[in-house]
Design a protein around this motif. Sequence first.
Motif, PDB file in Angstrom:
ATOM      1  N   SER A 180      -7.974  46.127  28.572  1.00 41.16           N
ATOM      2  CA  SER A 180      -8.898  47.155  28.107  1.00 41.16           C
ATOM      3  C   SER A 180      -9.263  46.879  26.661  1.00 41.16           C
ATOM      4  O   SER A 180      -8.387  46.623  25.828  1.00 41.16           O
ATOM      5  N   TYR A 186      -3.732  47.199  27.597  1.00 42.97           N
ATOM      6  CA  TYR A 186      -3.800  47.120  29.053  1.00 42.97           C
ATOM      7  C   TYR A 186      -3.666  48.498  29.668  1.00 42.97           C
ATOM      8  O   TYR A 186      -3.015  49.387  29.105  1.00 42.97           O
ATOM      9  N   VAL A 187      -4.271  48.667  30.825  1.00 48.19           N
ATOM     10  CA  VAL A 187      -4.138  49.884  31.624  1.00 48.19           C
ATOM     11  C   VAL A 187      -3.400  49.508  32.915  1.00 48.19           C
ATOM     12  O   VAL A 187      -3.858  48.649  33.670  1.00 48.19           O
TER      13      VAL A 187
END
Length: 566
Positions: free
Chosen positions: A62, A171-172
Motif C-alpha cells: 500500500s 502493507y495491508v
Amino acid sequence: MAEGGGGGAKAMDYYKSLQPTQLIAERGLELVVINPGSSNLRVGLGSWQDPVVVPHCVAWHSAGNGKCEDSGTRNGAIGEQMATLPVLRRDREEMCLKVEALLGVPGNDTNGMDVSKEEVVRGGYVKCEQEKKLELPWTQVMERANDECAPVYRRCICGEEALRIPASQPYVLRRPMCRGRLNVSPQYPMQQVCDDMYAIWNWVLAEKMLISKAGRRNLSAVLVVPDTFDNREVKEVVSVLLRDLEFHSVVVHQECVSATFGNGVSSACVVQMGAQVTSIICVEDGVSISVSQKILPYGGEDISRCLLWVQQRYGNWPLLKTDPLTNSLDMTMLDRLKQAHCALSVGGDLTATADVFSCTPGESDLYKVTLVALNVPPAGLFYPSLLTPEERMFPPRSWYYSDHEDMLVDPVEAGMTAFSNEQFTNGHSSALSPSGNSLLGLHEAIVSSVLSMGRLDLKMKFFSSILLVGGVASTPGIAEFIEDKIVHTVSHQEGIDKVEVLSNRADPSILSWKGGVVLGVLDFSRESWIQRSDWIDGGLRVGSSKKYKDSLSLHAQAFWYNAVLE
C-alpha cells in the motif's frame, strides 16, 4: 480429466484392476486436492503423502500511510461487525476458578514474573530454528536511485512471509475466510475476497507446487469445503477454480464426508475443530445428516488467546503489549506455544518453560517464560466462558440470499433462509445452551448432535464412533477428556453404554485433505464433476436439464458423493 466413450470404459476397467496404492499413484497425478480453511490452506497433488500447508492470507503493498494494517479477521472490516454474547468478564474469572478446581490446578497465588516497565516490548515470537530473524521478506531487491540504495517493495506477499511483515511496513494484510465462512463485509467486498483467494491459491500452485496455468488446464481439482459453507460460497469458490485458475474440472465434497473416508470409515460423528470454528455433524454411509449439525464459534485461535489471558492472570507474561487480534506475529507465537505445551489433564498444574523473543525491530531481547496452568486453556472448549466471547466476529450474511443467477429460489423461502442464517450469524442459536444465554460446551454439542438422530441404534452407533478432525484434535488428552465428559452427560440415557473416540490413522489436521484424495481417485464415473466449459458457458450442463448455478442443482452437485466401489 473427463473421460467418455469406449476409451473411458477401458480406462475405468484398467483403474479397477489396480491395487489401491497403484491407483492413488496413477490417478492422483491428475488431481489437485484443495482444502481451504480460515487460518490455513492445504493443497497437494493426489499422489502426494502430505499437502502443502500455508497460512491462508495475503499482504498487498500500500502506498498509503506506510503502516501494515490487517483488514481481515483482526481489527479491520470485520471488527465493526462483532456479535457479542451476554457473557461478562466476571463470568470468565469465575469459570476459570471452577476449571482450575476441576483440573486440580493451584490457585493464582504462585510467584509471578516481576517485569519492570523498561522491559515492556511490543510483542514476541517463539524461537524457530528454520527462521532467520533479520530476514526482510517484504523487500524484493535493492536498486540504485540517485546513487543510493532503496528498497523495492513486492506488490503481493502470501503465506508465512505475509504474517511476518512488521506493522511499520506499508502493507495491508487480508484473510479471505473468517470463522469458516467467506470473509465478506461492506469494507471487504466479495470481488476482493475472490481476488485475494485467487492470488493465494495461484501463488501456492505456481511457487510451491510448480504447476503453471497451462498445466492446470489438464488437471482436475477436488475442492474439500468447510461444513459451514453454503451454496453461494461454494459457487464463488468453484468460479475461482474454473474461471480464474483454469482447472479442467472440479468436484466438491464436504469436510465431514472427506474426513470419514480419510480415516477409513463410512460412518461417524465428525467433530471438525479448526482454528476459528468447530463443526459437529453425523455422517452415515458417506452422507452427511444436516439436522445433526452444530456450529460452535470457537477454535484453536481462541484457545491460544485464552493461553495468553491465563499467563497474564498469573503474572507470568513479560510481553505486556501482546495483542493477537492486531499483530499476526503475536498470534503465531501463541499458536506455537499452545501446540508445544498445552494438554488436557486432570490432577494438578501443568507447567513448562519457553524462550520468547522480542519482535521489536532492532532488539534481541530473550525472555525465558515459565508457563503455568497449561491444561486450563484447552478446557475452554468445554467451558466456552473462558474463550473471550466478547471478541467473536462474524461477517454479515444478508448478501448471500439475493443471487441474481438463481432462478429457482422462491422469494419467500429465500427470505426465511436469510432470517435463519442471520440467527446463525448473530446468535448461533444451534450452539446455545437451553437457557439461551451461553454457548454449548464441546461435549454438550456432540451429545445434542447425536441425540438429534432419534433412533436408539443410530445414537449408539455415533456415540461409539466419534471422529476428531483438525489441528485442535492433536491436543494431548482431548480424546479421553471428551469420552469422560460425554459419559457423565448421557449417563441417564437408556441404552447408551459405550462412548468411544476413534483413533486417527493420519495427522488429524490433514485428514479431510486425505479423504479428498480418496474420493477423487475412487470417483471413476465422474458424473458429479463440473466441467470448465460448462461452467463458463452460463453454468449449463450440456445434454441435461441441470443448471449448475441454480442453488438446488448446485446443492446436489456440491454435496453429493458418487464413487464406484465395484
